[in-house]
Write a protein that holds these residues in place. Structure first.
Motif, short mmCIF file in Angstrom:
data_model
loop_
_atom_site.label_atom_id
_atom_site.label_comp_id
_atom_site.label_asym_id
_atom_site.label_seq_id
_atom_site.Cartn_x
_atom_site.Cartn_y
_atom_site.Cartn_z
N ALA A 320 0.62 -0.93 -0.38
CA ALA A 320 -0.37 0.02 -0.13
C ALA A 320 0.63 1.26 0.31
CB ALA A 320 -0.34 0.11 0.58
N ALA A 321 1.73 1.27 0.74
CA ALA A 321 2.68 2.26 0.56
C ALA A 321 3.06 2.46 -0.67
CB ALA A 321 4.04 2.12 2.41
N LEU A 322 3.43 1.67 -1.31
CA LEU A 322 4.68 1.88 -2.61
C LEU A 322 3.74 2.14 -3.58
CD1 LEU A 322 7.19 1.28 -4.50
CD2 LEU A 322 6.33 -0.78 -4.89
N LEU A 323 2.27 1.60 -3.52
CA LEU A 323 1.69 1.91 -4.81
C LEU A 323 0.79 3.78 -4.14
CD1 LEU A 323 -0.41 0.99 -6.76
CD2 LEU A 323 -1.60 -0.08 -5.65
N SER A 324 0.72 3.62 -3.30
CA SER A 324 0.30 4.96 -2.89
C SER A 324 1.43 5.88 -3.82
CB SER A 324 0.20 5.37 -1.48
OG SER A 324 -0.83 4.32 -0.91
N ALA A 325 2.40 5.60 -3.48
CA ALA A 325 4.11 6.86 -4.13
C ALA A 325 3.40 7.18 -5.13
CB ALA A 325 4.77 6.39 -3.25
N LEU A 326 3.80 5.75 -5.64
CA LEU A 326 3.63 5.46 -7.48
C LEU A 326 2.04 6.30 -8.16
CD1 LEU A 326 4.45 1.64 -7.96
CD2 LEU A 326 6.37 3.73 -8.09
N VAL A 327 0.71 6.39 -7.36
CA VAL A 327 0.18 6.71 -7.95
C VAL A 327 -0.94 7.69 -7.13
CG1 VAL A 327 0.01 4.30 -8.79
CG2 VAL A 327 -2.40 4.22 -7.27
N ALA A 328 -0.82 7.80 -5.93
CA ALA A 328 -1.49 8.95 -5.39
C ALA A 328 -0.61 9.66 -4.51
CB ALA A 328 -2.53 8.42 -4.49
N GLY A 329 0.67 9.81 -5.00
CA GLY A 329 1.61 11.19 -4.98
C GLY A 329 2.27 11.17 -3.62
N THR A 330 2.10 9.85 -2.40
CA THR A 330 2.63 9.88 -1.79
C THR A 330 4.24 9.74 -1.54
OG1 THR A 330 1.84 8.06 -1.13
CG2 THR A 330 0.10 9.17 -0.60
N PRO A 331 4.66 10.12 -0.28
CA PRO A 331 6.08 10.14 -0.64
C PRO A 331 6.63 8.47 0.09
CG PRO A 331 5.11 11.04 2.19
CD PRO A 331 3.96 11.03 1.01
N VAL A 332 7.44 8.30 -1.33
CA VAL A 332 8.48 6.95 -1.37
C VAL A 332 8.74 6.46 0.33
CG1 VAL A 332 9.82 6.29 -2.27
CG2 VAL A 332 9.00 8.33 -3.56
N PRO A 333 8.31 5.34 0.53
CA PRO A 333 8.53 4.98 1.43
C PRO A 333 10.25 4.49 1.65
CG PRO A 333 7.18 4.14 0.39
CD PRO A 333 7.58 4.52 -0.60
N GLU A 334 10.52 4.85 2.85
CA GLU A 334 12.11 4.31 3.01
C GLU A 334 12.79 3.43 2.54
OE1 GLU A 334 15.40 6.33 4.74
OE2 GLU A 334 13.19 7.40 4.75
N GLY A 335 14.26 3.55 1.65
CA GLY A 335 14.77 2.89 1.18
C GLY A 335 14.85 2.04 -0.70
N PHE A 336 13.61 3.01 -0.97
CA PHE A 336 13.43 2.60 -2.38
C PHE A 336 14.51 3.90 -2.90
CE2 PHE A 336 9.95 0.45 -0.95
CZ PHE A 336 9.49 -0.67 -2.24
N ASP A 337 14.54 3.02 -4.64
CA ASP A 337 15.56 4.82 -5.41
C ASP A 337 14.14 5.75 -5.86
OD1 ASP A 337 15.85 5.53 -7.15
OD2 ASP A 337 18.09 4.31 -7.73
N ARG A 338 14.11 6.51 -4.97
CA ARG A 338 13.62 7.45 -5.31
C ARG A 338 13.26 7.64 -6.98
NH1 ARG A 338 11.13 9.88 -0.89
NH2 ARG A 338 13.02 9.71 1.08
N ALA A 339 14.44 7.97 -7.41
CA ALA A 339 14.64 8.05 -8.97
C ALA A 339 13.31 7.44 -9.40
CB ALA A 339 15.71 8.51 -9.48
N ARG A 340 13.99 5.51 -9.36
CA ARG A 340 13.72 4.45 -10.05
C ARG A 340 11.47 5.21 -10.19
NH1 ARG A 340 16.16 0.63 -12.89
NH2 ARG A 340 17.67 1.91 -13.11
N ILE A 341 11.70 5.49 -8.86
CA ILE A 341 10.09 4.86 -8.63
C ILE A 341 9.02 6.50 -9.03
CG2 ILE A 341 7.84 5.33 -6.51
CD1 ILE A 341 9.94 3.06 -6.38
N ARG A 342 9.83 7.49 -9.50
CA ARG A 342 9.68 8.12 -10.62
C ARG A 342 9.22 8.08 -12.11
NH1 ARG A 342 13.02 11.78 -7.08
NH2 ARG A 342 14.54 11.98 -8.78
N VAL A 343 10.46 7.05 -12.16
CA VAL A 343 10.10 6.89 -13.76
C VAL A 343 9.21 5.45 -13.76
CG1 VAL A 343 11.39 5.15 -15.48
CG2 VAL A 343 12.62 7.27 -13.48
#
Length: 444
Positions: A320-343
Motif C-alpha cells: 500500500a505504501a509503495l502503490l500510494s507513492a506510485l499513483v497517489a503522490g504520497t512520499p516514497v517509502p524508505e529504502g526505495f530508489d526515489r529516481a526509479r520510483i519517479r520513472v
C-alpha cells in the motif's frame, strides 16, 4: 510433476494482427490475454484457429497473486471459464501484485513483489487457492521491473525455486524480462536460469523493448533484440522448452516481419544445444524423484502453502505504501530508489493515458487531438489514482473535466457531455453540485 505437453512455436494473439496470425507459416499455438475475450462471444478468428487444431492459452494479467489479499473468486472463475471455452491445456498469470484494498488503488500494471519470507508465504497460499479453483494447470511468469524492494531476503532463483517446491506450480520464463532485470536491477540472467527448476518450465516468452537513459523498458512494441535471443539460447542450452512464444502488443510490424521474428525464435530453439543428460534440469531430476517434482519440502516455512494474518498484514502495508507513492503522490517509502520510483510513476500514468485512449478513442478526438488529450489526462492522473478498471477510469476522467467546465470550447464540452451520458446512464452533476465539489476538493 508430469512432463509438460509440447506447444511448439507460437505468437501472442491480438485483434490488430488476427488476420496475419492465421497466415503465419508453421504456427503451432497462440496465447490470448484472458481479460480481453468473452467466453460466449469469442472472436471469429480465434474460433477458426481453435477449429483447425491450434492450441490457445489464456494469459491473465489481473489476478494479482502476489498481492496481500486472497484471490478474488470471481476473477478465478472468469479465468477458468476462458480456459474451458478455449480448450486450453493450461492457464498462465504473473508473479506480481496489481492492486491494494486499503486504500483501494489499482496499478493498471504488474508490479514486483518483495523477495521476502512473508511475501513468499502469501504468494504460495494464493497460488494454492488458484490451483484448487482452476480447471487446468497454472503456470506463473517472472515479470520485468524498474526497481527493487529494499530488505529482500532471497534471490530471484531462490524465490522461484521455493515457490515451485511448495506449490508444484509451473513456470513461464520470460527471457526478455530476465534482460530487463539485468539492466534495471543488476541481476544475472544466467544465475537465475542455473538456479530455477527448469523441469517445471511450461513455456517461454520472447519480446522486444528499448533502453532510455539507462532504463530498459519492456515495451512489447519493438523488435526482439539480439541480446534477448542470446538469452533464449542460454535457456535452450539448459533445457528443451515445451513452447516458445513471441509477444507483440503495439506498433505491429508488417506480416513478413512478424513471420521473420518467429522464424528467428524457432531457429534458436531448434539449434543444437548439447545433450539433455548434461543439462542442469536433467541433473536436478536425478535428485528430485522420477516425476520431476521436489523430493522433499522439509525445512521450508509454510510448506503447505499457508500464510498467517501477520504476514498478510505486513505485505499489505508495504504494498500500500509503495502503490500510494506510485499513483497517489504520497512520499516514497524508505529504502526505495526515489529516481526509479519517479520513472515508474510516470510510466504508470502514461500507460493509463494510452489504454484509456484505446478503450475510448472518442476522447482524444473531442479534446482536440492526442497532445491536448494526453496533457489533460496526465493532469487528471496526478490527483486521481485509478480505483477500478480502465473503462471506469475513462468515465471518471470525462466527469472530472465536466465538473470543471472543461474543455473550454463549448461545442467540445457538449460532445463530451453527450459521450459521458451515453456510457454512464446519468446526467452530469448540476452546476451548483460541481461548484460545491470543487470548493471542498472532492474528486468527480
Amino acid at each position: 510433476m508430469k512432463p509438460m505437453g509440447r506447444l511448439g512455436a507460437g505468437i501472442g494473439w491480438r485483434p490488430e494482427i488476427a488476420d496475419a496470425v492465421e497466415r503465419l507459416p508453421g504456427l503451432d499455438w497462440v496465447e490470448v490475454v484472458a481479460e480481453n475475450v468473452c467466453p460466449g462471444h469469442l472472436p471469429e478468428a480465434l474460433l477458426r484457429l481453435r477449429e483447425r487444431g491450434t492450441k490457445i492459452v489464456p494469459h491473465g494479467v489481473s489476478l494479482g497473486l502476489g498481492g496481500a489479499d486472497r484471490p478474488d473468486p470471481a476473477k478465478l472463475a472468469a479465468l477458468g471459464e476462458r480456459a474451458v471455452a478455449l480448450g486450453a491445456p493450461l492457464v498462465t498469470e504473473h508473479i506480481a501484485f496489481v492492486r491494494t484494498t486499503s486504500p483501494v488503488l489499482e496499478a493498471g500494471h504488474l508490479l514486483p513483489v518483495p523477495r521476502t519470507r512473508d511475501a513468499l508465504d502469501v504468494l504460495c497460499e494464493n497460488v494454492r487457492i488458484a490451483q484448487d479453483a482452476l480447471p487446468v494447470p497454472l503456470a506463473l511468469e517472472n515479470i520485468a521491473a524498474l526497481f527493487s524492494w529494499p530488505g529482500e531476503e532471497m534471490t530471484e532463483g531462490q524465490f522461484l525455486t521455493e515457490l515451485v517446491e511448495r506449490t508444484g506450480v509451473r513456470l513461464l520464463v520470460d527471457v526478455a524480462n530476465l534482460h530487463t532485470n539485468r539492466v534495471n536491477r543488476g541481476e544475472d540472467p544466467a544465475a537465475v536460469l542455473d538456479a530455477i527448476p527448469l523441469e517445471a518450465l511450461a513455456y517461454v516468452h520472447v519480446a522486444g523493448g528499448i533502453e532510455r537513459d539507462g532504463v530498459w523498458h519492456d515495451t512489447h512494441a519493438h523488435p526482439v533484440p539480439p541480446v534477448v535471443l542470446d538469452l533464449l539460447a542460454e535457456l535452450r542450452s539448459r533445457v528443451d522448452p515445451p513452447g516458445v512464444l513471441l509477444e507483440r502488443d503495439d506498433d505491429f510490424p508488417a506480416e513478413a516481419e512478424l513471420a521473420s521474428e518467429l522464424a528467428a525464435i524457432r531457429a534458436v530453439v531448434t539449434a543444437g544445444a548439447g545433450t539433455e543428460e548434461d543439462s542442469p534440469a536433467r541433473a536436478r531430476e536425478s535428485v528430485t524423484g522420477q516425476d520431476g517434482g521436489p523430493a522433499s519440502t522439509a525445512g521450508t516455512t509454510g510448506a503447505a502453502g499457508t500464510a498467517d494474518d501477520g504476514a498478510r498484514t505486513r505485505v499489505a502495508l508495504g504494498q500500500a505504501a509503495l502503490l500510494s507513492a506510485l499513483v497517489a503522490g504520497t512520499p516514497v517509502p524508505e529504502g526505495f530508489d526515489r529516481a526509479r520510483i519517479r520513472v515508474q510513476a510516470r510510466a504508470l500514468a502514461a500507460k493509463r493515458a494510452d489504454v484509456v485512449a484505446k478503450l475510448a478513442p472518442e476522447l482524444p478526438v473531442i479534446l482536440g487531438g492526442r497532445g491536448p488529450y494526453r496533457e489533460a489526462f496526465l493532469t487528471y492522473a496526478k490527483t486521481r489514482p485509478m480505483t477500478a478498471g480502465y473503462r471506469r477510469d475513462a468515465l471518471d476522467f470525462a466527469e472530472h473535466l465536466l465538473v470543471r467546465d472543461l474543455p473550454a470550447d463549448l461545442a467540445a464540452r457538449r460532445r463530451l457531455t453527450s459521450w459521458w451520458r451515453e456510457r454512464s446512464g446519468a446526467r452530469p452533476p448540476h452546476p451548483l453540485v460541481r461548484w460545491a465539489r470543487a470548493l471542498t476538493g472532492r474528486a468527480a
